[in-house]
Design a protein around this motif. Sequence first.
Motif, PDB file in Angstrom:
ATOM      1  N   GLY A   1      23.802 -32.437 -21.812  1.00  0.00           N
ATOM      2  CA  GLY A   1      22.910 -33.025 -20.843  1.00  0.00           C
ATOM      3  C   GLY A   1      21.709 -32.421 -20.190  1.00  0.00           C
ATOM      4  O   GLY A   1      20.841 -32.505 -20.134  1.00  0.00           O
TER       5      GLY A   1
ATOM      6  N   HIS B   1      27.182 -37.361 -18.891  1.00  0.00           N
ATOM      7  CA  HIS B   1      27.175 -38.172 -17.805  1.00  0.00           C
ATOM      8  C   HIS B   1      25.574 -38.477 -17.562  1.00  0.00           C
ATOM      9  O   HIS B   1      24.992 -37.728 -18.020  1.00  0.00           O
ATOM     10  CB  HIS B   1      27.679 -37.454 -16.576  1.00  0.00           C
ATOM     11  N   GLY B   2      25.393 -39.631 -16.825  1.00  0.00           N
ATOM     12  CA  GLY B   2      23.847 -39.789 -16.548  1.00  0.00           C
ATOM     13  C   GLY B   2      23.224 -40.656 -17.872  1.00  0.00           C
ATOM     14  O   GLY B   2      23.889 -40.790 -18.762  1.00  0.00           O
ATOM     15  N   GLU B   3      22.090 -40.886 -18.011  1.00  0.00           N
ATOM     16  CA  GLU B   3      21.282 -41.496 -18.715  1.00  0.00           C
ATOM     17  C   GLU B   3      20.697 -40.357 -19.705  1.00  0.00           C
ATOM     18  O   GLU B   3      19.691 -39.862 -19.266  1.00  0.00           O
ATOM     19  CB  GLU B   3      20.278 -42.330 -18.409  1.00  0.00           C
ATOM     20  N   ALA B   4      21.260 -40.047 -20.723  1.00  0.00           N
ATOM     21  CA  ALA B   4      21.207 -38.879 -21.757  1.00  0.00           C
ATOM     22  C   ALA B   4      20.836 -39.301 -23.083  1.00  0.00           C
ATOM     23  O   ALA B   4      21.779 -38.644 -23.844  1.00  0.00           O
ATOM     24  CB  ALA B   4      21.806 -37.699 -21.434  1.00  0.00           C
TER      25      ALA B   4
ATOM     26  N   GLU C   1      16.314 -32.822 -11.784  1.00  0.00           N
ATOM     27  CA  GLU C   1      15.460 -33.556 -12.135  1.00  0.00           C
ATOM     28  C   GLU C   1      14.028 -33.147 -12.043  1.00  0.00           C
ATOM     29  O   GLU C   1      13.555 -32.477 -10.899  1.00  0.00           O
ATOM     30  CB  GLU C   1      15.664 -34.983 -11.348  1.00  0.00           C
TER      31      GLU C   1
ATOM     32  N   HIS D   1      12.705 -40.276 -10.650  1.00  0.00           N
ATOM     33  CA  HIS D   1      13.884 -40.159 -11.321  1.00  0.00           C
ATOM     34  C   HIS D   1      13.653 -41.361 -12.418  1.00  0.00           C
ATOM     35  O   HIS D   1      14.268 -41.130 -13.633  1.00  0.00           O
ATOM     36  CB  HIS D   1      15.111 -40.169 -10.357  1.00  0.00           C
ATOM     37  N   GLU D   2      13.431 -42.415 -11.953  1.00  0.00           N
ATOM     38  CA  GLU D   2      13.594 -43.302 -12.940  1.00  0.00           C
ATOM     39  C   GLU D   2      12.580 -43.413 -13.916  1.00  0.00           C
ATOM     40  O   GLU D   2      12.705 -43.870 -15.242  1.00  0.00           O
ATOM     41  CB  GLU D   2      13.478 -44.987 -12.231  1.00  0.00           C
TER      42      GLU D   2
ATOM     43  N   VAL E   1      13.582 -40.794 -16.381  1.00  0.00           N
ATOM     44  CA  VAL E   1      14.648 -41.316 -17.475  1.00  0.00           C
ATOM     45  C   VAL E   1      14.082 -42.274 -18.284  1.00  0.00           C
ATOM     46  O   VAL E   1      14.523 -42.055 -19.563  1.00  0.00           O
ATOM     47  CB  VAL E   1      15.767 -42.040 -16.365  1.00  0.00           C
TER      48      VAL E   1
END
Length: 632
Positions: free
Chosen positions: A331, A371-374, A475, A490-491, A494
């Motif tokens: 990540g 974890h998260g969008e990775a 981030e 953040h969005e 991503v």
Amino acid sequence: MAFAVQMYSTTPRRDVTIVFAGDSGEGMQLTGSYFAHTSALAGNDLATLPNYPAEIRAPQGTLAGVSSFQLRFGSTEILTPGDQCDVLVAMNAAALKTHLHLLKRGGLLIANEAGFDRRNLRLAGYPENSNPLTDGSLSDYELITLNISQLVASALADSPLSVRERERTKNMFVLGLLAWLFSRPLEPLEQLIREKFAQRAELLEANLRVLRAGYAFGETSELFASRYEIPQAPLEPGTYRSISGNEALVLGFITAAHRAGVKLFYAGYPITPASEVLHQMERLLAYEVYPLQAEDEIAALCAAIGAAFGGHLGVTATSGPGFSLMSEALGLAVMLELPVVVCDIQRAGPSTGMPTKPEQADLLQALYGRHGEAPLAVIAPATPADCFTAAYEAARIALEWMTPVVLLSDAFLANGSDLWRIPELDSLPPIQPPWATPEHRSDGTFLPYQRDERGVRPWAVPGTPGFEHRIGGLEKEELTGNVSYDPLNHERMVRARARKLARLAETLPPQTITLGPAAGELAVVSWGSTYGSIYTAVQECLRQGLPVAHIHVRYLHPLPPGLGELLAGFRRILVPELNSGQFAHLLRAHYRVDVLSYAKIQGLPLTVNEVVGAIQRALHNEPAFQLTSPNC
């Protein structure tokens, strides 16, 4: 004085499969790899399947302690190590019991009598006072029994070696005998032995003497009515060698680093079956390779990330348990957008599982196990030799797109070998990293996350004046890379990382049909090491007139352009794989097509016969999916 000369006929064969089986520590892997080497030099195509216990020294004489090496070589294209063997060499009773089912009816069985004494028979589980070499149970096979231990002792009667050291050379007797049987010259084998035992003259002499004794025994014993001749395969012009998957990975990464003009940093922690990658790296220090044995898998990947930050290609290799430990650091590599390649040499799990057996069950972990969008790129080689191409391509994607890449090999590819045509360097695609330039500065400030038209950020080497920037796992603010907790930023970040992978997909080679019609009744889809078995099975089905095609997928994320359209052209899709149906699940979810799954989870590769059977069931609308093998 009169004397007789034994005349042997020579029988041509299209291909032959041999299994060398004995106790772990008896040198079956060495014997098989040396025979594969000389077969490659003879111009044969080949495929191998090493199979050995996970223990360093498994219990001697037991079924669990058997080590084997399966080799198929021939004058045609060879893509699998064979479903069954033509020749089985059994060094003891346990080796016979565990491998007899592989020997074809009428096949040649060479058994070492010394390994069938009362103790070995008991450890192998044979009934009291029963010996398969003498009770008639092997009448379906051409049985040759030899007391190899006694023959070796005779050949080394005046050797200064201890009795135990002499006994350990008996694999060389087998190698010499098989070299004679299959018309192989001794010179290449003698050269391999000289290289291996160069530091101990007495061992070198003993192994050479036993090798020649085995060859001479085949020629003079009159036990064999015929020798075998396997013509050269019709290969493209070029220089060839036998290569294992792990060896091919190393050469692929070294070549990619040289083509990109960067240094290769490799960090690894020993884990079966990936350890050999570190060993190979350490042997090639002259090629600007910088290996590090890390304290654990987390440290290995973090060190590779640090090397990538420093302007190098960062690479690590591990297997399932270690890959799990790397998830947080993966990540971090996604967040930093740095060129790192992680090789997951898959093995049977979960947990410690079966460390030396192959499986394809890490696919969903590679795609989503963070974890998260990775999102990151995932690629899989098809054959041991193809590991070179896959490693080169994984490095190219990582370096040109500033993204971590996961390469999914497995124990079958890593330890197996086949014939590799060494490519011309100029024939490989160039690799052009996106180095930072003055264009990436605004009002004198470097913008490390200013993206090009592909969405790729620039790569700035630390210490370069004017390109100082902040880095870390928090981030990033757009453009500047400063820490940001802004929700909308953040969005945007991503989605920017995801768009980069989507644009990568647009540049990948469009998916094509590997074999068979471009549309129709049934498409069999493969990925990774199932390629050879599935390709060969589809070939056989096409010869039978069955309406089937083969599609092999190299790029697992992002999926290649055109794959969905190809799948839509078939009424049914069948995916055989070494897991419970992970790629089948992915195709169903991504393309909303009807997918049948043939799942095998035994720590063994797919055989051609079982894939042919799954194809036939699928064409007759019978369920192809099986939760358990019929033998379970």
